[in-house]
Design a protein around this motif. Structure first.
Motif, PDB file in Angstrom:
ATOM      1  N   ARG A 142       5.214 -43.540  -2.808  1.00 25.41           N
ATOM      2  CA  ARG A 142       6.637 -43.836  -2.654  1.00 25.41           C
ATOM      3  C   ARG A 142       7.487 -42.975  -3.570  1.00 25.41           C
ATOM      4  O   ARG A 142       8.478 -42.386  -3.152  1.00 25.41           O
ATOM      5  N   ALA A 143       7.091 -42.853  -4.840  1.00 20.72           N
ATOM      6  CA  ALA A 143       7.852 -42.058  -5.809  1.00 20.72           C
ATOM      7  C   ALA A 143       7.862 -40.584  -5.403  1.00 20.72           C
ATOM      8  O   ALA A 143       8.900 -39.921  -5.468  1.00 20.72           O
ATOM      9  N   ALA A 149      10.086 -40.044  -2.346  1.00 13.02           N
ATOM     10  CA  ALA A 149      11.511 -40.188  -2.661  1.00 13.02           C
ATOM     11  C   ALA A 149      11.993 -39.149  -3.669  1.00 13.02           C
ATOM     12  O   ALA A 149      13.180 -39.079  -3.972  1.00 13.02           O
ATOM     13  N   GLY A 150      11.056 -38.347  -4.219  1.00 14.69           N
ATOM     14  CA  GLY A 150      11.441 -37.351  -5.220  1.00 14.69           C
ATOM     15  C   GLY A 150      11.812 -37.981  -6.547  1.00 14.69           C
ATOM     16  O   GLY A 150      12.590 -37.421  -7.316  1.00 14.69           O
ATOM     17  N   GLU A 151      11.252 -39.144  -6.837  1.00 11.33           N
ATOM     18  CA  GLU A 151      11.563 -39.853  -8.068  1.00 11.33           C
ATOM     19  C   GLU A 151      10.531 -39.560  -9.150  1.00 11.33           C
ATOM     20  O   GLU A 151       9.406 -39.133  -8.863  1.00 11.33           O
ATOM     21  N   GLU A 152      10.916 -39.814 -10.377  1.00 11.35           N
ATOM     22  CA  GLU A 152      10.005 -39.668 -11.500  1.00 11.35           C
ATOM     23  C   GLU A 152       8.835 -40.630 -11.325  1.00 11.35           C
ATOM     24  O   GLU A 152       9.018 -41.779 -10.933  1.00 11.35           O
ATOM     25  N   ASN A 181       6.450 -43.186 -12.425  1.00 15.24           N
ATOM     26  CA  ASN A 181       6.444 -44.188 -13.485  1.00 15.24           C
ATOM     27  C   ASN A 181       5.354 -45.220 -13.184  1.00 15.24           C
ATOM     28  O   ASN A 181       5.607 -46.402 -13.059  1.00 15.24           O
TER      29      ASN A 181
END
Length: 96
Positions: free
Chosen positions: A68-69, A72-75, A77
């Motif tokens: 998912r991260a 979505a291009g998210e950090e 974590n």
């Protein structure tokens, strides 16, 4: 000597590419390590047999939060011990 690091997905194409990268690393005189990505127990076993267990740095299991991260291009974590061991390798650097 700084090593080469390659991320392998559980696919035929990725395994074939690893063979070519292995040849290039040998030609350059560089050690090559693999990170097995999105693995399950059977896939990790097959991939380790194919590339050689002693060349596998880590086997990162398939994880929905990581997917998912990344999607979505998210950090990232997520606390996965496999990712921690990769970080330790990159920070300390074998032969760096």
């Amino acid at each position: 000597m700084r090593p080469c690091l390659m991320v392998l997905d559980p696919s035929y194409e990725s395994i074939r590419l690893s063979e070519k990268i292995k040849q290039l690393a040998e030609k350059a005189g560089k050690p090559l390590y693999f990170v097995l990505n999105r693995t399950d127990k059977i896939g990790a076993h097959f991939m380790m047999e194919t590339v050689g267990k002693n060349h596998v740095l880590a086997s990162v299991p398939s994880d929905m939060e990581v997917f998912r991260a990344g999607f979505a291009g998210e950090e990232l974590n997520v606390d996965l011990p496999e990712i921690e061991s990769i970080s330790d390798f990159l920070v300390t650097g074998i032969g760096a």
